[in-house]
Write a protein that holds these residues in place. Structure first.
Motif, PDB file in Angstrom:
ATOM      1  N   UNK A  91       0.840  -1.194   0.000  1.00 46.11           N
ATOM      2  CA  UNK A  91       0.000   0.000   0.000  1.00 46.11           C
ATOM      3  C   UNK A  91       0.878   1.248   0.000  1.00 46.11           C
ATOM      4  N   UNK A  92       0.476   2.244  -0.769  1.00 42.56           N
ATOM      5  CA  UNK A  92       1.119   3.552  -0.734  1.00 42.56           C
ATOM      6  C   UNK A  92       0.127   4.545  -0.153  1.00 42.56           C
ATOM      7  N   UNK A  93       0.471   5.092   1.014  1.00 46.03           N
ATOM      8  CA  UNK A  93      -0.362   6.105   1.657  1.00 46.03           C
ATOM      9  C   UNK A  93       0.143   7.482   1.241  1.00 46.03           C
ATOM     10  N   UNK A  94      -0.727   8.261   0.615  1.00 45.69           N
ATOM     11  CA  UNK A  94      -0.368   9.602   0.150  1.00 45.69           C
ATOM     12  C   UNK A  94      -0.735  10.598   1.247  1.00 45.69           C
TER      13      UNK A  94
ATOM     14  N   UNK B 174      -4.326  12.245   1.826  1.00 44.46           N
ATOM     15  CA  UNK B 174      -5.041  11.320   2.691  1.00 44.46           C
ATOM     16  C   UNK B 174      -5.550  10.082   1.980  1.00 44.46           C
ATOM     17  N   UNK B 175      -5.129   9.851   0.754  1.00 45.78           N
ATOM     18  CA  UNK B 175      -5.610   8.700  -0.021  1.00 45.78           C
ATOM     19  C   UNK B 175      -4.608   7.559   0.028  1.00 45.78           C
ATOM     20  N   UNK B 176      -5.125   6.349  -0.116  1.00 46.94           N
ATOM     21  CA  UNK B 176      -4.295   5.155  -0.179  1.00 46.94           C
ATOM     22  C   UNK B 176      -4.393   4.544  -1.575  1.00 46.94           C
ATOM     23  N   UNK B 177      -3.264   4.059  -2.074  1.00 48.78           N
ATOM     24  CA  UNK B 177      -3.206   3.455  -3.398  1.00 48.78           C
ATOM     25  C   UNK B 177      -2.611   2.064  -3.253  1.00 48.78           C
ATOM     26  N   UNK B 178      -3.282   1.075  -3.792  1.00 54.91           N
ATOM     27  CA  UNK B 178      -2.785  -0.293  -3.744  1.00 54.91           C
ATOM     28  C   UNK B 178      -1.884  -0.545  -4.949  1.00 54.91           C
ATOM     29  N   UNK B 179      -0.709  -1.105  -4.695  1.00 53.79           N
ATOM     30  CA  UNK B 179       0.220  -1.468  -5.767  1.00 53.79           C
ATOM     31  C   UNK B 179       0.252  -2.990  -5.848  1.00 53.79           C
TER      32      UNK B 179
ATOM     33  N   UNK C  72      12.724   6.293  -6.565  1.00 53.25           N
ATOM     34  CA  UNK C  72      12.344   6.454  -7.962  1.00 53.25           C
ATOM     35  C   UNK C  72      11.258   5.423  -8.243  1.00 53.25           C
ATOM     36  N   UNK C  73      10.033   5.913  -8.355  1.00 55.46           N
ATOM     37  CA  UNK C  73       8.871   5.024  -8.272  1.00 55.46           C
ATOM     38  C   UNK C  73       8.562   4.291  -9.568  1.00 55.46           C
ATOM     39  N   UNK C  74       9.334   4.504 -10.633  1.00 57.80           N
ATOM     40  CA  UNK C  74       9.071   3.751 -11.860  1.00 57.80           C
ATOM     41  C   UNK C  74       9.493   2.295 -11.717  1.00 57.80           C
ATOM     42  N   UNK C  75      10.532   2.030 -10.897  1.00 55.68           N
ATOM     43  CA  UNK C  75      11.016   0.651 -10.752  1.00 55.68           C
ATOM     44  C   UNK C  75      11.069   0.190  -9.297  1.00 55.68           C
ATOM     45  N   UNK C  76      11.260   1.099  -8.353  1.00 57.52           N
ATOM     46  CA  UNK C  76      11.448   0.703  -6.958  1.00 57.52           C
ATOM     47  C   UNK C  76      10.123   0.300  -6.321  1.00 57.52           C
ATOM     48  N   UNK C  77      10.217  -0.537  -5.290  1.00 57.75           N
ATOM     49  CA  UNK C  77       9.024  -1.049  -4.629  1.00 57.75           C
ATOM     50  C   UNK C  77       9.166  -0.866  -3.119  1.00 57.75           C
ATOM     51  N   UNK C  78       8.509  -1.719  -2.342  1.00 57.57           N
ATOM     52  CA  UNK C  78       8.536  -1.590  -0.881  1.00 57.57           C
ATOM     53  C   UNK C  78       8.934  -2.906  -0.246  1.00 57.57           C
ATOM     54  N   UNK C  79       9.723  -2.811   0.825  1.00 60.66           N
ATOM     55  CA  UNK C  79      10.039  -3.972   1.652  1.00 60.66           C
ATOM     56  C   UNK C  79       9.104  -4.060   2.852  1.00 60.66           C
ATOM     57  N   UNK C  80       8.360  -3.004   3.101  1.00 63.27           N
ATOM     58  CA  UNK C  80       7.381  -2.970   4.189  1.00 63.27           C
ATOM     59  C   UNK C  80       5.977  -3.046   3.590  1.00 63.27           C
ATOM     60  N   UNK C  81       4.977  -3.417   4.371  1.00 61.85           N
ATOM     61  CA  UNK C  81       3.614  -3.533   3.829  1.00 61.85           C
ATOM     62  C   UNK C  81       3.038  -2.201   3.354  1.00 61.85           C
ATOM     63  N   UNK C  82       3.618  -1.091   3.840  1.00 55.03           N
ATOM     64  CA  UNK C  82       3.066   0.215   3.485  1.00 55.03           C
ATOM     65  C   UNK C  82       4.190   1.227   3.375  1.00 55.03           C
ATOM     66  N   UNK C  83       4.066   2.113   2.387  1.00 55.52           N
ATOM     67  CA  UNK C  83       4.927   3.277   2.269  1.00 55.52           C
ATOM     68  C   UNK C  83       4.047   4.523   2.420  1.00 55.52           C
ATOM     69  N   UNK C  84       4.545   5.494   3.163  1.00 53.02           N
ATOM     70  CA  UNK C  84       3.889   6.805   3.249  1.00 53.02           C
ATOM     71  C   UNK C  84       4.722   7.774   2.436  1.00 53.02           C
ATOM     72  N   UNK C  85       4.089   8.416   1.444  1.00 57.20           N
ATOM     73  CA  UNK C  85       4.818   9.311   0.547  1.00 57.20           C
ATOM     74  C   UNK C  85       4.207  10.696   0.589  1.00 57.20           C
ATOM     75  N   UNK C  86       4.978  11.681   0.152  1.00 59.51           N
ATOM     76  CA  UNK C  86       4.571  13.083   0.228  1.00 59.51           C
ATOM     77  C   UNK C  86       3.790  13.471  -1.035  1.00 59.51           C
ATOM     78  N   UNK C  87       2.591  12.975  -1.148  1.00 59.37           N
ATOM     79  CA  UNK C  87       1.700  13.296  -2.273  1.00 59.37           C
ATOM     80  C   UNK C  87       0.298  13.561  -1.753  1.00 59.37           C
TER      81      UNK C  87
END
Length: 302
Positions: free
Chosen positions: A223-226, A230-235, A287-302
Motif C-alpha cells: 500500500x502507498x499512503x499519500x 489522505x488517499x491510499x493506493x494499492x500497488x 524512484x517510483x518507476x522501478x522501486x518497490x517496498x520492503x514494508x507492507x506500506x509506504x507513506x509518501x509526500x503526495x
C-alpha cells in the motif's frame, strides 16, 4: 517545464544531430556539467538527453541525439520530422552524474556518451586540472564533436577509431594513473563493463543509458499512503508504483521508466523502500518507476 523554441538542428556526426533550444520566456534554468533534461516531443514521447553546451549560456540549451535504428519513436522523430521553429517543452535540469573536484581527470567516452563529457572537459580545463579525454567510436566521422574537441583541447584529446586502431586498453590506462585522478566514463554497456573491471571503484564515476540487469525477490503487493491527500493506493504485484499512482490520478513525472533518469523521484515519509534504480536514491527518496517496498506500506509526500 520550460518553454523553448528549436533554433538549430545541426548534423555533428553520422546519424547524430545537435539541437539548440532557445528559451521562449527569457533565461533558462542553470545547470552544471553532467546534467540532463527531459525533452517533450510533439509525438507525445518524452526522452532524456545530456546537456552538452555551455553552462554559462542561460539563453539556450544544446543536446545531441543519435538516430537509433531500433528507435522506440524518440530519436526517429527527432531525425525525420523535427524542424526549426518548433515550440518544445524542456524540464528543469537534473544531475545524476556531477563533476567532483579533483586535480586530475581521465574522461572516457564512447559514441553518443560524449555528450555529458563535453562540458565536464571544459569545466575541468577551466579549473586548471590535468585532463585527458579518451574518446572511442567506430570512426571519427561517427564520433559527435570529435573535431570540435580536438580543435579546442588539442593533445588532451585522444581519439580511437576502433575500425582502424581497435579499442583503448583500459588496463594500461589504469596503470598510468596517479592516485589523485578521478575517472568519468559514459558510453555503451561494453565500455562501462570494461571500465568497471579496470578502474578502482572509488575513483570511477559512470553514467548508464540502460539499467543493469538485477535479481530481486518476487514482487509482493503493498500500500502507498499519500500523506497530503489522505488517499491510499494499492500497488499490485504486477504493477509499478508509478503506474498505480497515475491510475489513481497523481501526475508523477515519468521519463525513462527504467530507473536511470530520476524524473519520477518522490519523497518517502515512512516505510522501507526497495531501491531498484541505477542512480542511487538519496535518503528519504525513491524512484517510483522501478522501486518497490520492503514494508507492507509506504507513506509518501503526495
Amino acid at each position: 517545464m520550460q518553454r523553448t523554441v528549436l533554433e538549430q538542428v545541426e548534423p555533428v556526426a553520422e546519424d547524430v544531430v545537435a539541437l539548440v533550444l532557445r528559451g521562449a520566456d527569457g533565461p533558462l534554468a542553470p545547470w552544471e556539467p553532467g546534467a540532463h533534461v527531459d525533452l517533450a516531443l510533439p509525438n507525445w514521447l518524452t526522452r532524456q538527453y545530456s546537456l552538452c553546451g555551455d553552462p554559462a549560456d542561460r539563453d539556450s540549451y544544446r543536446v545531441a541525439v543519435r538516430h537509433d535504428r531500433l528507435s522506440r519513436g524518440g530519436s526517429e522523430y527527432v531525425h525525420l520530422f523535427l524542424r526549426t521553429g518548433r515550440a518544445l517543452e524542456v524540464s528543469l535540469p537534473r544531475n545524476n552524474f556531477p563533476l567532483a573536484p579533483a586535480p586530475e581527470y581521465l574522461f572516457i567516452a564512447g559514441g553518443i556518451g560524449i555528450t555529458p563529457i563535453v562540458p565536464m572537459l571544459a569545466a575541468a580545463v577551466g579549473a586548471g586540472a590535468s585532463v585527458t579525454l579518451v574518446y572511442a567510436g567506430r570512426s571519427v566521422a561517427a564520433m559527435p564533436f570529435a573535431e570540435e574537441l580536438r580543435a579546442v583541447h588539442g593533445d588532451r584529446v585522444r581519439l580511437f577509431a576502433t575500425e582502424e586502431h581497435g579499442r583503448p586498453d583500459f588496463a594500461e590506462l589504469a596503470a598510468e594513473l596517479s592516485p589523485r585522478t578521478l575517472v568519468y566514463c559514459c558510453g555503451p554497456e561494453s565500455m562501462l563493463d570494461a571500465a568497471e573491471a579496470a578502474f578502482a571503484e572509488q575513483r570511477l564515476r559512470i553514467e548508464r543509458f540502460r539499467p543493469v540487469a538485477k535479481q530481486f525477490a518476487p514482487n509482493e503487493p503493498f500500500e502507498v499512503q499519500c500523506a497530503r491527500s489522505g488517499r491510499s493506493v494499492q500497488v499490485d504485484a504486477g504493477d509499478t508504483v508509478l503506474n498505480a499512482l497515475h491510475h489513481a490520478g497523481f501526475p508523477v513525472p515519468a521519463g525513462c521508466r527504467e530507473g536511470v533518469c530520476g524524473s519520477c523521484e518522490i519523497t518517502v515519509l515512512d516505510g522501507e523502500p526497495e531501491h531498484r534504480d541505477d542512480i542511487g536514491a538519496p535518503p528519504g527518496r525513491m524512484y517510483c518507476c522501478v522501486s518497490r517496498a520492503l514494508s507492507p506500506r509506504l507513506v509518501v509526500d503526495l
